[in-house]
Motif scaffolding. Structure first.
Motif, PDB file in Angstrom:
ATOM      1  N   ILE A 128       0.846  -1.202   0.000  1.00 37.86           N
ATOM      2  CA  ILE A 128       0.000   0.000   0.000  1.00 37.86           C
ATOM      3  C   ILE A 128       0.879   1.249   0.000  1.00 37.86           C
ATOM      4  O   ILE A 128       0.624   2.212  -0.728  1.00 37.86           O
ATOM      5  CB  ILE A 128      -0.940   0.002   1.222  1.00 37.86           C
ATOM      6  N   ARG A 129       1.963   1.224   0.788  1.00 37.50           N
ATOM      7  CA  ARG A 129       2.842   2.384   0.910  1.00 37.50           C
ATOM      8  C   ARG A 129       3.583   2.703  -0.399  1.00 37.50           C
ATOM      9  O   ARG A 129       4.114   3.788  -0.562  1.00 37.50           O
ATOM     10  CB  ARG A 129       3.850   2.136   2.035  1.00 37.50           C
ATOM     11  N   TYR A 130       3.584   1.747  -1.329  1.00 34.02           N
ATOM     12  CA  TYR A 130       4.247   1.993  -2.620  1.00 34.02           C
ATOM     13  C   TYR A 130       3.644   3.203  -3.323  1.00 34.02           C
ATOM     14  O   TYR A 130       4.298   3.859  -4.131  1.00 34.02           O
ATOM     15  CB  TYR A 130       4.124   0.752  -3.512  1.00 34.02           C
ATOM     16  N   GLY A 131       2.376   3.514  -2.999  1.00 36.69           N
ATOM     17  CA  GLY A 131       1.752   4.700  -3.580  1.00 36.69           C
ATOM     18  C   GLY A 131       2.331   5.991  -3.048  1.00 36.69           C
ATOM     19  O   GLY A 131       2.270   7.034  -3.718  1.00 36.69           O
ATOM     20  N   LYS A 132       2.905   5.945  -1.843  1.00 33.27           N
ATOM     21  CA  LYS A 132       3.538   7.121  -1.231  1.00 33.27           C
ATOM     22  C   LYS A 132       4.580   6.602  -0.248  1.00 33.27           C
ATOM     23  O   LYS A 132       4.252   6.224   0.876  1.00 33.27           O
ATOM     24  CB  LYS A 132       2.487   7.977  -0.516  1.00 33.27           C
ATOM     25  N   VAL A 153      -1.414   4.776   5.876  1.00 34.80           N
ATOM     26  CA  VAL A 153      -1.633   3.508   5.188  1.00 34.80           C
ATOM     27  C   VAL A 153      -2.945   2.878   5.650  1.00 34.80           C
ATOM     28  O   VAL A 153      -3.761   2.426   4.829  1.00 34.80           O
ATOM     29  CB  VAL A 153      -0.454   2.540   5.449  1.00 34.80           C
ATOM     30  N   ILE A 154      -3.160   2.849   6.959  1.00 38.69           N
ATOM     31  CA  ILE A 154      -4.382   2.253   7.517  1.00 38.69           C
ATOM     32  C   ILE A 154      -5.610   3.049   7.094  1.00 38.69           C
ATOM     33  O   ILE A 154      -6.655   2.479   6.758  1.00 38.69           O
ATOM     34  CB  ILE A 154      -4.274   2.166   9.052  1.00 38.69           C
ATOM     35  N   ALA A 155      -5.487   4.386   7.079  1.00 40.92           N
ATOM     36  CA  ALA A 155      -6.618   5.233   6.676  1.00 40.92           C
ATOM     37  C   ALA A 155      -7.008   4.958   5.229  1.00 40.92           C
ATOM     38  O   ALA A 155      -8.207   4.909   4.892  1.00 40.92           O
ATOM     39  CB  ALA A 155      -6.252   6.704   6.855  1.00 40.92           C
ATOM     40  N   ALA A 156      -6.029   4.770   4.358  1.00 43.50           N
ATOM     41  CA  ALA A 156      -6.308   4.478   2.949  1.00 43.50           C
ATOM     42  C   ALA A 156      -7.004   3.127   2.820  1.00 43.50           C
ATOM     43  O   ALA A 156      -7.948   2.966   2.034  1.00 43.50           O
ATOM     44  CB  ALA A 156      -5.012   4.494   2.141  1.00 43.50           C
ATOM     45  N   ALA A 157      -6.549   2.141   3.604  1.00 44.49           N
ATOM     46  CA  ALA A 157      -7.160   0.803   3.559  1.00 44.49           C
ATOM     47  C   ALA A 157      -8.602   0.853   4.065  1.00 44.49           C
ATOM     48  O   ALA A 157      -9.496   0.193   3.502  1.00 44.49           O
ATOM     49  CB  ALA A 157      -6.340  -0.170   4.384  1.00 44.49           C
ATOM     50  N   LYS A 158      -8.851   1.631   5.109  1.00 44.99           N
ATOM     51  CA  LYS A 158     -10.218   1.753   5.640  1.00 44.99           C
ATOM     52  C   LYS A 158     -11.132   2.411   4.621  1.00 44.99           C
ATOM     53  O   LYS A 158     -12.307   2.037   4.483  1.00 44.99           O
ATOM     54  CB  LYS A 158     -10.209   2.556   6.936  1.00 44.99           C
ATOM     55  N   PHE A 180      -6.488  -0.514  -4.684  1.00 44.74           N
ATOM     56  CA  PHE A 180      -7.291   0.697  -4.495  1.00 44.74           C
ATOM     57  C   PHE A 180      -6.695   1.561  -3.386  1.00 44.74           C
ATOM     58  O   PHE A 180      -6.580   2.778  -3.519  1.00 44.74           O
ATOM     59  CB  PHE A 180      -8.729   0.323  -4.122  1.00 44.74           C
ATOM     60  N   ALA A 181      -6.323   0.910  -2.283  1.00 42.68           N
ATOM     61  CA  ALA A 181      -5.727   1.651  -1.160  1.00 42.68           C
ATOM     62  C   ALA A 181      -4.412   2.311  -1.591  1.00 42.68           C
ATOM     63  O   ALA A 181      -4.116   3.452  -1.213  1.00 42.68           O
ATOM     64  CB  ALA A 181      -5.492   0.704   0.018  1.00 42.68           C
ATOM     65  N   ARG A 182      -3.630   1.584  -2.365  1.00 49.98           N
ATOM     66  CA  ARG A 182      -2.358   2.130  -2.853  1.00 49.98           C
ATOM     67  C   ARG A 182      -2.588   3.361  -3.724  1.00 49.98           C
ATOM     68  O   ARG A 182      -1.891   4.369  -3.603  1.00 49.98           O
ATOM     69  CB  ARG A 182      -1.624   1.040  -3.635  1.00 49.98           C
ATOM     70  N   ALA A 183      -3.580   3.272  -4.614  1.00 50.06           N
ATOM     71  CA  ALA A 183      -3.880   4.399  -5.492  1.00 50.06           C
ATOM     72  C   ALA A 183      -4.400   5.594  -4.705  1.00 50.06           C
ATOM     73  O   ALA A 183      -4.041   6.745  -4.982  1.00 50.06           O
ATOM     74  CB  ALA A 183      -4.897   3.973  -6.550  1.00 50.06           C
ATOM     75  N   LEU A 184      -5.247   5.326  -3.712  1.00 49.12           N
ATOM     76  CA  LEU A 184      -5.787   6.412  -2.897  1.00 49.12           C
ATOM     77  C   LEU A 184      -4.684   7.118  -2.129  1.00 49.12           C
ATOM     78  O   LEU A 184      -4.665   8.345  -2.008  1.00 49.12           O
ATOM     79  CB  LEU A 184      -6.838   5.859  -1.925  1.00 49.12           C
ATOM     80  N   LEU A 185      -3.727   6.338  -1.611  1.00 52.05           N
ATOM     81  CA  LEU A 185      -2.612   6.918  -0.858  1.00 52.05           C
ATOM     82  C   LEU A 185      -1.736   7.790  -1.760  1.00 52.05           C
ATOM     83  O   LEU A 185      -1.186   8.797  -1.325  1.00 52.05           O
ATOM     84  CB  LEU A 185      -1.765   5.793  -0.245  1.00 52.05           C
ATOM     85  N   ALA A 186      -1.605   7.402  -3.039  1.00 50.49           N
ATOM     86  CA  ALA A 186      -0.781   8.179  -3.979  1.00 50.49           C
ATOM     87  C   ALA A 186      -1.412   9.532  -4.292  1.00 50.49           C
ATOM     88  O   ALA A 186      -0.715  10.456  -4.720  1.00 50.49           O
ATOM     89  CB  ALA A 186      -0.582   7.387  -5.265  1.00 50.49           C
ATOM     90  N   ASN A 187      -2.725   9.637  -4.091  1.00 50.25           N
ATOM     91  CA  ASN A 187      -3.455  10.884  -4.328  1.00 50.25           C
ATOM     92  C   ASN A 187      -3.196  11.453  -5.724  1.00 50.25           C
ATOM     93  O   ASN A 187      -2.760  12.601  -5.875  1.00 50.25           O
ATOM     94  CB  ASN A 187      -3.085  11.923  -3.249  1.00 50.25           C
ATOM     95  N   PRO A 188      -3.469  10.674  -6.771  1.00 54.35           N
ATOM     96  CA  PRO A 188      -3.194  11.150  -8.134  1.00 54.35           C
ATOM     97  C   PRO A 188      -4.207  12.200  -8.578  1.00 54.35           C
ATOM     98  O   PRO A 188      -5.350  12.215  -8.113  1.00 54.35           O
ATOM     99  CB  PRO A 188      -3.322   9.878  -8.969  1.00 54.35           C
ATOM    100  N   ARG A 189      -3.789  13.068  -9.514  1.00 54.73           N
ATOM    101  CA  ARG A 189      -4.706  14.069 -10.051  1.00 54.73           C
ATOM    102  C   ARG A 189      -5.522  13.485 -11.202  1.00 54.73           C
ATOM    103  O   ARG A 189      -6.640  13.904 -11.463  1.00 54.73           O
ATOM    104  CB  ARG A 189      -3.922  15.289 -10.549  1.00 54.73           C
ATOM    105  N   VAL A 190      -4.914  12.526 -11.916  1.00 54.21           N
ATOM    106  CA  VAL A 190      -5.627  11.825 -12.988  1.00 54.21           C
ATOM    107  C   VAL A 190      -5.579  10.340 -12.663  1.00 54.21           C
ATOM    108  O   VAL A 190      -4.508   9.783 -12.438  1.00 54.21           O
ATOM    109  CB  VAL A 190      -4.985  12.088 -14.370  1.00 54.21           C
ATOM    110  N   LEU A 191      -6.742   9.707 -12.637  1.00 53.49           N
ATOM    111  CA  LEU A 191      -6.831   8.302 -12.245  1.00 53.49           C
ATOM    112  C   LEU A 191      -7.340   7.463 -13.418  1.00 53.49           C
ATOM    113  O   LEU A 191      -8.270   7.858 -14.119  1.00 53.49           O
ATOM    114  CB  LEU A 191      -7.772   8.157 -11.050  1.00 53.49           C
ATOM    115  N   ILE A 192      -6.686   6.309 -13.606  1.00 56.35           N
ATOM    116  CA  ILE A 192      -7.085   5.393 -14.672  1.00 56.35           C
ATOM    117  C   ILE A 192      -7.423   4.047 -14.049  1.00 56.35           C
ATOM    118  O   ILE A 192      -6.592   3.448 -13.361  1.00 56.35           O
ATOM    119  CB  ILE A 192      -5.961   5.232 -15.708  1.00 56.35           C
ATOM    120  N   LEU A 193      -8.654   3.572 -14.271  1.00 55.77           N
ATOM    121  CA  LEU A 193      -9.086   2.267 -13.788  1.00 55.77           C
ATOM    122  C   LEU A 193      -9.351   1.391 -15.007  1.00 55.77           C
ATOM    123  O   LEU A 193     -10.361   1.561 -15.698  1.00 55.77           O
ATOM    124  CB  LEU A 193     -10.347   2.377 -12.929  1.00 55.77           C
TER     125      LEU A 193
END
Length: 595
Positions: A446-450, A458-463, A499-512
């Motif tokens: 998860i932390r790989y995003g930031k 990390v826990i907040a993003a997972a929740k 999803f948690a990893r992406a949320l932690l990265a806080n990107p401006r443009v997201l691709i799913l």
């Protein structure tokens, strides 16, 4: 670049021997001082070795002849001290040489690894991963002996050969000429062997690369192999590839083995010629017995560096193909690079525009054909269409994994080709259908995003994406190891972590890209709110085949045949009763029939 498979020999450029040697020696530059000290130590050892026969000559011709015991003791003491210092110098030299060689290999491997990470997707699309690993690991390791011998053999043995030759010519010109009379024959023979030997080693390394790639592919797909009961078939293929490798190795080694008999035969003939000539000169009184004994020792010292140089030359020929394979990769220029002095992207607001974009992977049939659209900041756009219609290509171009064949892609009015790639991609988040997790803990994935995120973040993003509940139920919670590619987790759990990893990265443009395809209906309900939070305030592109998941998107683009055929909201496209309407109704009927 031509497509290469695991069973296909790679194309390999054959470089000039001098070019390869000079490029390899460039890696010695950071260690020039240590290399110079190693050479000095070698010279000292060499001088000590050269002085031994000369001092022995003096002892025999002068002190033994005159029964001078004191003089013999002086020479004996001098020989003892010189050889003791020579042993110490040799030990220090080996330690320093090991340090230099190991560091050079580390530098080459780092350079190769860093360069490969910068290469474009087209490089990886056209070459099996196993063949890349073969170059980073096996081919770099093959250079160790070459670097060891380039310092330990090439320079000191050449100097030793020159010094010994001078001593031999100083002692007696006739004997010296007799010693080198066989060298032209040896040189021509070695050149003829080398011509074929290098080709055979190239074939061997290609076969080894094929085997490495096949093994990597087979083990990566072991579930498929076992599911279809193909273990025996893959074993037969493996045996055939091992057999091809052994055959190539045997042919290469068999030719290499001609080096040693050739050098030893030349050495033997040279000694016979020298002793025959020396015997004649002693009988005629032209030289003394001490001179002949000294010369007999020098003849061994003359042929020993030739033997070592032949060994070095043999090593070069054996490993030139490894150097070629490394330089083949290093000489590939990335297709996608930041232009010179490219400005930083700056904070992205999220306005995305495609202007007349055309793209082709193989420069023949276009995947996208002159498409144009504009997405406002914060909008969520769904891309739908048949497999191969060009949906994933659109988001790949947006991430600048490829550059369009023609047209422009703008973010906030800036052409993404003209900005720094890292500043662009660092503000983009990409989630794929095949979620990749690293062989580490859930927390670190998860932390790989930031990378500097705290445990609380990390826990907040997972929740936020409803991944926390299943994580804390695992044996070590967030510190649970997920194994390679996340094999300990279900497909749905891997997606939640991504999803948690992406949320932690806080990107401006997201691709799913089909990011919810592996989540079951129950899990999908849990993650809907997490996805909603993930999309909030961001420009997002969603690729999904399950049309029920994209009804609430701001706009839906229907891609067909590389073109955008329809564009609008869900209700607008349903009312049109065209492509999207037909796709939605067909999926709706299928679900009802299933129910």
């Amino acid at each position: 670049m031509a497509k290469n498979t695991v069973r296909q020999d790679e194309y390999q450029m054959s470089r000039n021997k001098i070019e390869i040697t000079l490029r390899l020696l460039n890696y010695l530059a950071p260690y020039r001082i240590k290399t110079f000290l190693v050479i000095l130590l070698m010279l000292f050892v060499m001088v000590c070795g050269i002085l031994n026969p000369y001092l022995l000559k003096i002892a025999i011709d002068t002190h033994v002849k005159e029964s001078n015991v004191r003089g013999l003791m002086y020479i004996g003491t001098l020989l003892l001290v010189l050889n003791l210092l020579s042993m110490i110098a040799s030990k220090v030299r080996l330690i320093m040489m090991s340090f230099i060689t190991n560091n050079i290999l580390v530098n080459i491997r780092h350079q190769l690894y860093t360069h490969i990470q910068r290469l474009s997707f087209s490089f990886f699309d056209n070459r099996p991963v196993g063949k890349i690993l073969a170059r980073v690991i096996g081919d770099v390791n093959a250079l160790q002996n070459m670097f060891n011998q380039s310092i330990q053999t090439l320079i000191p043995e050449l100097l030793s050969l020159i010094c010994v030759s001078l001593m031999m010519f100083t002692l007696n010109i006739k004997l010296a000429l007799a010693s080198i009379i066989i060298l032209p024959f040896l040189t021509v023979s070695m050149f003829l062997i080398e011509t074929q030997s290098r080709k055979r080693w190239e074939i061997y390394r290609k076969k080894r690369s094929n085997l490495n790639a096949y093994t990597h592919e087979d083990f990566s797909g072991i579930k498929v192999v076992q599911a279809f009961g193909k273990e025996y078939d893959t074993l037969l293929c493996f045996r055939n590839m091992v057999s091809a490798l052994m055959d190539a190795f045997t042919k290469a080694v068999r030719l290499n083995d001609f080096f040693w008999p050739l050098v030893e035969l030349s050495w033997g003939i040279g000694i016979v010629v020298v002793f025959y000539t020396g015997y004649s000169l002693v009988i005629s009184g032209e030289i003394s017995v001490g001179t002949l004994i000294a010369f007999s020792m020098y003849i061994g010292m003359f042929w020993r560096p030739i033997m070592n140089l032949s060994n070095f030359y043999n090593t070069l020929i054996t490993n030139f193909s490894a150097a070629d394979r490394i330089f083949d990769i290093l000489d590939i220029s990335p297709d996608i690079i930041s232009s010179e002095n490219a400005p930083k992207m700056g904070k992205i607001k999220g306005v995305v525009e495609f202007k007349n974009v055309t793209f082709s992977y193989d420069k023949s049939s276009p995947v996208l054909n002159n498409i144009s659209f504009k997405v406002n900041s914060g909008e969520t756009i769904a891309l739908v269409g048949a497999t191969g219609s060009g949906k994933t290509t659109i988001v790949s171009l947006l991430s600048r994994f490829y550059d369009p064949t023609s047209g422009e892609i703008l973010i906030d009015g800036k052409n993404i080709k003209n900005v720094d790639i890292e500043s662009l991609r660092s503000q983009m988040g990409i989630m794929l259908q095949d979620t990749f997790l690293f062989s580490t803990t859930i927390k670190e994935n998860i932390r790989y995003g930031k990378l500097d995120a705290t445990d609380e973040e990390v826990i907040a993003a997972a929740k936020a994406v409803n991944a926390h509940d299943f994580i804390i139920k695992m044996e070590k919670g967030y510190d649970t190891e997920v194994n390679e590619r996340g094999s300990r987790l279900s497909l749905g759990q891997r997606q939640l972590i991504s999803f948690a990893r992406a949320l932690l990265a806080n990107p401006r443009v997201l691709i799913l890209d089909e990011a919810t395809s592996n989540i079951d209906t129950y899990t999908e309900k849990l993650v809907e709110k997490g996805i909603e939070k993930l999309l909030s305030g961001r420009t997002a592109f969603v690729i999904a085949h399950r049309l029920s998941t994209i009804r609430d998107c701001d706009k839906i683009m229907v891609v067909d045949g590389g073109k955008i055929k329809e564009y609008g909201t869900h209700n607008e496209l349903i009312e049109k009763k065209e492509i999207y309407h037909n796709l939605y109704m067909a999926q709706y009927r299928f679900l009802n029939e299933g129910a």
